[in-house]
Design a protein around this motif. Structure first.
Motif, short mmCIF file in Angstrom:
data_model
loop_
_atom_site.label_atom_id
_atom_site.label_comp_id
_atom_site.label_asym_id
_atom_site.label_seq_id
_atom_site.Cartn_x
_atom_site.Cartn_y
_atom_site.Cartn_z
N SER A 1 -6.20 -5.30 8.69
CA SER A 1 -6.98 -4.37 7.87
C SER A 1 -7.16 -3.04 8.58
O SER A 1 -7.03 -2.93 9.81
CB SER A 1 -8.36 -4.97 7.55
N MET A 2 -7.48 -2.03 7.80
CA MET A 2 -7.77 -0.70 8.31
C MET A 2 -9.23 -0.40 8.02
O MET A 2 -9.70 -0.58 6.89
CB MET A 2 -6.86 0.32 7.62
N LEU A 3 -9.96 0.05 9.03
CA LEU A 3 -11.40 0.30 8.90
C LEU A 3 -11.63 1.67 8.26
O LEU A 3 -10.98 2.65 8.61
CB LEU A 3 -12.04 0.25 10.28
N LEU A 4 -12.57 1.70 7.30
CA LEU A 4 -12.87 2.93 6.59
C LEU A 4 -14.37 3.10 6.48
O LEU A 4 -15.08 2.19 6.04
CB LEU A 4 -12.24 2.90 5.19
N VAL B 1 -14.52 -6.91 -3.51
CA VAL B 1 -13.47 -5.90 -3.66
C VAL B 1 -14.06 -4.74 -4.44
O VAL B 1 -14.37 -4.87 -5.62
CB VAL B 1 -12.24 -6.48 -4.36
N ILE B 2 -14.22 -3.61 -3.77
CA ILE B 2 -14.90 -2.47 -4.41
C ILE B 2 -13.91 -1.46 -5.01
O ILE B 2 -14.31 -0.61 -5.79
CB ILE B 2 -15.87 -1.77 -3.45
N SER B 3 -12.62 -1.58 -4.65
CA SER B 3 -11.61 -0.76 -5.32
C SER B 3 -10.24 -1.39 -5.14
O SER B 3 -10.00 -2.14 -4.20
CB SER B 3 -11.59 0.68 -4.81
N VAL B 4 -9.35 -1.09 -6.10
CA VAL B 4 -7.97 -1.57 -6.08
C VAL B 4 -7.07 -0.36 -6.22
O VAL B 4 -7.28 0.48 -7.10
CB VAL B 4 -7.71 -2.57 -7.22
N THR B 5 -6.05 -0.26 -5.35
CA THR B 5 -5.07 0.82 -5.44
C THR B 5 -3.70 0.24 -5.68
O THR B 5 -3.23 -0.62 -4.94
CB THR B 5 -5.05 1.65 -4.14
N THR C 1 -16.06 -0.24 5.07
CA THR C 1 -15.21 -1.13 4.29
C THR C 1 -13.89 -1.31 5.03
O THR C 1 -13.60 -0.60 6.00
CB THR C 1 -14.95 -0.57 2.89
N ARG C 2 -13.10 -2.25 4.55
CA ARG C 2 -11.78 -2.50 5.14
C ARG C 2 -10.71 -2.41 4.06
O ARG C 2 -10.94 -2.81 2.91
CB ARG C 2 -11.73 -3.87 5.81
N LEU C 3 -9.57 -1.85 4.44
CA LEU C 3 -8.43 -1.73 3.54
C LEU C 3 -7.38 -2.76 3.91
O LEU C 3 -6.95 -2.83 5.07
CB LEU C 3 -7.83 -0.33 3.62
N TYR C 4 -7.00 -3.58 2.94
CA TYR C 4 -5.97 -4.60 3.14
C TYR C 4 -4.78 -4.26 2.26
O TYR C 4 -4.90 -4.15 1.03
CB TYR C 4 -6.50 -5.98 2.77
N GLY C 5 -3.62 -4.08 2.90
CA GLY C 5 -2.42 -3.68 2.17
C GLY C 5 -1.50 -4.85 1.89
O GLY C 5 -1.16 -5.63 2.79
N TYR C 6 -1.10 -5.01 0.63
CA TYR C 6 -0.14 -6.01 0.20
C TYR C 6 1.05 -5.29 -0.43
O TYR C 6 1.08 -4.06 -0.50
CB TYR C 6 -0.78 -6.97 -0.81
N ASP C 7 2.00 -6.05 -0.90
CA ASP C 7 3.17 -5.47 -1.52
C ASP C 7 2.78 -4.84 -2.86
O ASP C 7 2.53 -5.55 -3.83
CB ASP C 7 4.23 -6.55 -1.74
N GLY C 8 2.64 -3.51 -2.88
CA GLY C 8 2.35 -2.81 -4.11
C GLY C 8 0.88 -2.65 -4.45
O GLY C 8 0.56 -2.05 -5.48
N ILE C 9 -0.02 -3.16 -3.61
CA ILE C 9 -1.43 -3.08 -3.94
C ILE C 9 -2.28 -3.05 -2.67
O ILE C 9 -1.92 -3.65 -1.65
CB ILE C 9 -1.83 -4.28 -4.84
N ILE C 10 -3.39 -2.32 -2.72
CA ILE C 10 -4.33 -2.22 -1.60
C ILE C 10 -5.71 -2.61 -2.12
O ILE C 10 -6.13 -2.17 -3.20
CB ILE C 10 -4.39 -0.79 -1.03
N LEU C 11 -6.42 -3.43 -1.36
CA LEU C 11 -7.78 -3.82 -1.70
C LEU C 11 -8.74 -3.17 -0.71
O LEU C 11 -8.53 -3.25 0.50
CB LEU C 11 -7.95 -5.34 -1.64
N GLU C 12 -9.78 -2.53 -1.22
CA GLU C 12 -10.86 -2.06 -0.37
C GLU C 12 -12.01 -3.06 -0.48
O GLU C 12 -12.50 -3.34 -1.59
CB GLU C 12 -11.33 -0.67 -0.78
N VAL C 13 -12.44 -3.58 0.66
CA VAL C 13 -13.33 -4.75 0.69
C VAL C 13 -14.59 -4.42 1.47
O VAL C 13 -14.53 -3.82 2.55
CB VAL C 13 -12.61 -5.96 1.31
N SER C 14 -15.72 -4.83 0.92
CA SER C 14 -17.00 -4.63 1.61
C SER C 14 -17.24 -5.72 2.63
O SER C 14 -16.51 -6.72 2.70
CB SER C 14 -18.14 -4.63 0.58
#
Length: 376
Positions: free
Chosen positions: A333-336, A370-374, A352-365
């Motif tokens: 994860s990436m700290l934000l 999950v507080i946002s989806v990219t 929050t933390r950013l978790y990157g998957y294939d084609g999608i990123i989750l921002e997690v508290s």
């Protein structure tokens, strides 16, 4: 000298400027424009169930606004402390003054204006009920006759939709679809490597499919209207998750705060490159910047005849959604910390933390919400 809070009672529909079914985002923005009437606002919610907690806005001293947990829609309005003069409150109904600094609302006044109803500790009518207690709920239609003093003073007035105003109804349930929701997004169905399908109120409205790499800025403007803001800076902290970067294509954001969605658009081709959906979780750094977007991530159907593919929803815990996207362990994860750029904002859980998957990123508290989806 306090200004008078002068409001019209509309059973089943609202009170003054507050309309049942309105979103939390719209109501708070409206209150910001009415600070002369509501200088102090308290927001109450359950931090242990932050994604689905009902929310109460307490507008001191007279109003409590209860919002549903899933869709964050105004469900119940409570008017209390009718005799408190800081500020004074005047309550109207069909041209008549029910309660004011000079007019005490009593049981006999309710009968005069609303007609007969079933006997009880509280007087209930479709879309409104009157309580003679400061707190709590009376026995409703099971009350005794000796309580029915004609001069008994009303202490609280509660307004709710007629469709959900039943004794068996869930006091914390969702709001029935109503005209104030029209043109709002009812559901956003997310498909990784494709885009998002937006379903609107009313329920018979045609859906909108926004595809990454295909839908243009002009398409968005035609279908969703002009964005509330166009922002010409990309958050560089997100680029680490993408292997294909064109440094000369700076791009820009279309910010639809009223829908809880951002679109990142190519500065060269003007097609959508990323889609960001916001959960508007209380206590999170972006709470109330965006309206809640009710998103669901759709997986692949089990076979060609499967018309109900599996989905994970905004209120599912991160661990559940992560396993849905990838059965392996969550990626690094990436700290934000979004408050780094805001000197005047302090939050108990700002990171929050950013978790990157294939084609999608989750921002997690920190609470695994999950507080946002990219999508990219």
């Amino acid at each position: 000298m306090f200004p008078t809070l002068d409001v019209e009672l509309r059973p089943g529909f609202g009170l003054g400027a507050f309309e049942l079914g309105a979103s939390l985002w719209n109501i708070i923005n409206m209150i910001r424009q009415m600070q002369h009437l509501f200088p102090q606002v308290d927001i109450k919610y359950d931090p242990d169930a932050s994604s689905t907690t009902p929310i109460i806005l307490h507008l001191r001293p007279h109003l409590d606004l209860l919002f549903s947990g899933k869709n964050q829609r105004l469900r119940t309005i409570c008017v209390r402390k009718l005799r408190d003069t800081s500020p004074p409150v005047t309550l109207h109904y069909k041209g008549s003054v029910l309660s004011s600094a000079d007019e005490v609302l009593r049981r006999v006044g309710i009968s005069r204006n609303f007609g007969p109803t079933y006997p009880g500790d509280d007087l209930r009518y479709p879309g409104v009920w009157f309580s003679f207690e400061e707190e709590g709920i009376g026995e409703g239609r099971k009350g005794n006759a000796h309580n029915e003093d004609r001069l008994q003073e009303v202490k609280r007035v509660l307004i709710s939709q007629k469709e959900v105003d039943t004794e068996q109804g869930d006091a914390l349930g969702e709001v029935a679809e109503c005209p104030i929701m029209n043109s709002d997004i009812a559901l956003a169905i997310v498909k990784v490597h494709d885009g998002v399908t937006l379903q609107f109120y009313p329920s018979n409205t045609a859906s909108l499919h926004v595809r990454i790499g295909t839908t243009t800025a002009q398409d968005l403007a035609v279908s969703l209207g002009r964005p509330l803001r166009v922002h010409y800076k990309e958050d560089d902290r997100m680029t680490i998750h993408s292997s294909l970067q064109d440094e000369s294509d700076t791009g820009y954001f279309y910010n639809y705060f009223q829908h809880g969605i951002d679109f990142y658009i190519s500065g060269k081709s003007h097609v959508v490159k990323k889609i960001i959906l916001q959960s508007n979780v209380p206590g999170s750094p972006l709470f109330q910047v965006y309206k809640r977007c009710n998103w669901e991530i759709e997986g692949k159907p089990e076979d060609d005849e499967d018309d109900t593919p599996p989905r994970k929803r905004f209120y599912d815990r991160f661990e559940t959604i992560s396993h849905f996207l990838s059965p392996r362990e969550p990626p690094p994860s990436m700290l934000l910390d979004r408050t780094n750029d805001e000197e005047d904002i302090t939050l108990p859980s700002a990171t929050t933390r950013l978790y990157g998957y294939d084609g999608i990123i989750l921002e997690v508290s920190e609470a695994s919400q999950v507080i946002s989806v990219t999508l990219f």
